[in-house]
Design a protein around this motif. Structure first.
Motif, short mmCIF file in Angstrom:
data_model
loop_
_atom_site.label_atom_id
_atom_site.label_comp_id
_atom_site.label_asym_id
_atom_site.label_seq_id
_atom_site.Cartn_x
_atom_site.Cartn_y
_atom_site.Cartn_z
N ARG A 57 0.81 -1.22 0.00
CA ARG A 57 0.00 0.00 0.00
C ARG A 57 0.84 1.28 0.00
N PRO A 58 1.94 1.36 0.77
CA PRO A 58 2.74 2.59 0.69
C PRO A 58 3.30 2.83 -0.72
N MET A 59 3.65 1.75 -1.43
CA MET A 59 4.21 1.90 -2.77
C MET A 59 3.13 2.35 -3.77
N THR A 60 1.93 1.75 -3.67
CA THR A 60 0.88 2.14 -4.61
C THR A 60 0.35 3.54 -4.29
N ALA A 61 0.40 3.93 -3.02
CA ALA A 61 -0.06 5.27 -2.65
C ALA A 61 0.80 6.35 -3.31
N ALA A 62 2.02 5.98 -3.69
CA ALA A 62 2.91 6.94 -4.34
C ALA A 62 2.70 7.02 -5.85
N ILE A 63 1.84 6.14 -6.40
CA ILE A 63 1.53 6.20 -7.83
C ILE A 63 0.41 7.23 -8.03
N PRO A 64 0.66 8.33 -8.71
CA PRO A 64 -0.37 9.36 -8.86
C PRO A 64 -1.65 8.81 -9.46
N GLY A 65 -2.76 9.05 -8.76
CA GLY A 65 -4.07 8.64 -9.26
C GLY A 65 -4.47 7.22 -8.90
N PHE A 66 -3.59 6.47 -8.24
CA PHE A 66 -3.95 5.08 -7.95
C PHE A 66 -5.01 4.98 -6.87
N GLN A 67 -6.05 4.21 -7.18
CA GLN A 67 -7.06 3.83 -6.21
C GLN A 67 -7.24 2.33 -6.33
N PRO A 68 -7.15 1.60 -5.22
CA PRO A 68 -7.31 0.15 -5.31
C PRO A 68 -8.69 -0.23 -5.83
N ILE A 69 -8.74 -1.29 -6.60
CA ILE A 69 -10.00 -1.76 -7.16
C ILE A 69 -10.67 -2.71 -6.17
N ASP A 70 -11.95 -2.48 -5.94
CA ASP A 70 -12.71 -3.35 -5.05
C ASP A 70 -12.74 -4.76 -5.63
N PRO A 71 -12.42 -5.79 -4.83
CA PRO A 71 -12.43 -7.16 -5.34
C PRO A 71 -13.75 -7.58 -5.98
N SER A 72 -14.87 -6.97 -5.60
CA SER A 72 -16.15 -7.31 -6.22
C SER A 72 -16.21 -6.86 -7.67
N ARG A 73 -15.28 -6.01 -8.08
CA ARG A 73 -15.21 -5.54 -9.46
C ARG A 73 -14.01 -6.16 -10.18
N CYS A 74 -13.64 -7.35 -9.79
CA CYS A 74 -12.52 -8.07 -10.39
C CYS A 74 -13.01 -9.39 -10.95
N VAL A 75 -12.64 -9.66 -12.20
CA VAL A 75 -12.92 -10.95 -12.84
C VAL A 75 -11.59 -11.61 -13.14
N LEU A 76 -11.43 -12.82 -12.67
CA LEU A 76 -10.20 -13.60 -12.87
C LEU A 76 -10.50 -14.69 -13.89
N VAL A 77 -9.82 -14.61 -15.03
CA VAL A 77 -10.13 -15.48 -16.16
C VAL A 77 -9.08 -16.57 -16.32
N ASN A 78 -9.52 -17.83 -16.25
CA ASN A 78 -8.70 -19.01 -16.53
C ASN A 78 -7.47 -19.14 -15.64
N ALA A 79 -7.54 -18.65 -14.42
CA ALA A 79 -6.45 -18.87 -13.46
C ALA A 79 -6.52 -20.32 -13.00
N ARG A 80 -5.42 -21.05 -13.15
CA ARG A 80 -5.42 -22.48 -12.83
C ARG A 80 -4.16 -22.93 -12.10
N ASP A 81 -3.17 -22.06 -12.00
CA ASP A 81 -1.94 -22.39 -11.27
C ASP A 81 -1.92 -21.51 -10.02
N LEU A 82 -2.53 -22.00 -8.95
CA LEU A 82 -2.72 -21.21 -7.74
C LEU A 82 -1.99 -21.83 -6.56
N ASP A 83 -1.35 -20.99 -5.76
CA ASP A 83 -0.75 -21.44 -4.51
C ASP A 83 -1.85 -21.70 -3.48
N PRO A 84 -1.58 -22.53 -2.48
CA PRO A 84 -2.60 -22.79 -1.45
C PRO A 84 -3.15 -21.53 -0.80
#
Length: 278
Positions: free
Chosen positions: A138-165
């Protein structure tokens, strides 16, 4: 359409190493010519070298995000649609910031949802989507001008199949919508219900079935063929307001026949035509 292609030629902090060679390889493979022949006005901007000479992965990775955010913002001010060609997935944090995106479609064989607390390998790019969603760094992204984190409810993950536990466990607690390419219609409804207005489309080329297209050294069985990914991306772009695209993770060292650049050209050509024709 006026298009700005922005090159971010880094891989794990190294300039023009590994997947950092991908952006130039896509350009030399005819991407500009393909889009120009389709009637688009193309400009190419290269962020060049950023950060310090030591090429430290974390510091350089976020310096790339800052530079990309600035270039994307300038492109949009000029009335251009931004397409970022990057080595690493983390670069999408910069694109999201420059576009003011409030939703993201993340097509990738990996979840990229590790954090410094859960990562087994300490691979920064394995934390890329988690970073975009505001779950870490978060401190690093806060330094990116204009960055606002995206709410996870507005995220679509397509064909992810190699996932860590730890990623699998996290996905059980977050409202991220997971889908394969044939299921994107339901994903569209979920994004609309969540109030998504400005979507960034992140396309990691290793999302493809490696039997159909191998873009880098990361190989996990399954995934869409190029036609399936292109069709799914266009369906989403037709139904939702896409404000920018990132194409990442192409290592030409794993593409001896040069198969990838023409397919990326076709993918982006169809996507832009869909966006422009709405």
């Amino acid at each position: 359409m006026k298009i700005s292609i922005i090159l971010a030629s880094y891989d794990s902090g190294h300039y023009h190493g590994g997947m950092g060679q991908g952006p130039d390889a896509l350009i030399s493979g005819g991407l500009v010519e393909t889009l120009t022949m389709a009637g688009h006005e193309i400009e190419v901007e290269d962020i060049g070298r950023v950060g310090d000479a030591q090429e430290r992965e974390i510091a350089t990775g976020f310096a790339v995000c800052n530079a990309v955010a600035a270039e994307v913002r300038l492109a949009r001010d000029r009335g251009c649609f931004p397409i970022v060609l990057s080595g690493n997935c983390l670069t999408s944090a910069g694109a999201v910031a420059g576009e003011g995106a409030d939703a993201i479609v993340w097509a990738d064989q990996h979840g990229d949802l590790n954090t410094p607390e859960t990562s087994v390998y300490g691979f920064l790019d394995g934390m890329a989507l988690a970073t975009v969603l505001g779950l870490c760094w978060r401190p690093m992204t806060a330094a990116i001008p204009g960055f606002q984190p995206i709410d996870p409810s507005r995220c679509v993950l397509v064909n992810a199949r190699d996932l860590d536990p730890a990623e699998k466990q996290l996905l059980e607690t977050l409202p991220i919508f997971r889908t394969e390419c044939p299921g994107v219609a339901q994903a569209i409804e979920r994004l609309k219900a969540a109030g998504a207005k400005r979507i960034h489309m992140h396309l990691d080329l290793d999302v493809h079935d490696p039997k159909e297209l191998q873009a880098n050294r990361y190989v996990s069985s399954g995934g869409p063929n190029p036609e399936q990914l292109r069709g799914a991306a266009c369906v989403m772009a037709l139904a939702m307001p896409v404000v920018g695209i990132t194409v990442s993770a192409y290592d030409p060292g794993f593409d001896a026949q040069g198969d990838v650049p023409p397919l990326v050209g076709q993918l982006l050509n169809d996507l832009i035509a869909t966006i422009e024709g709405k």
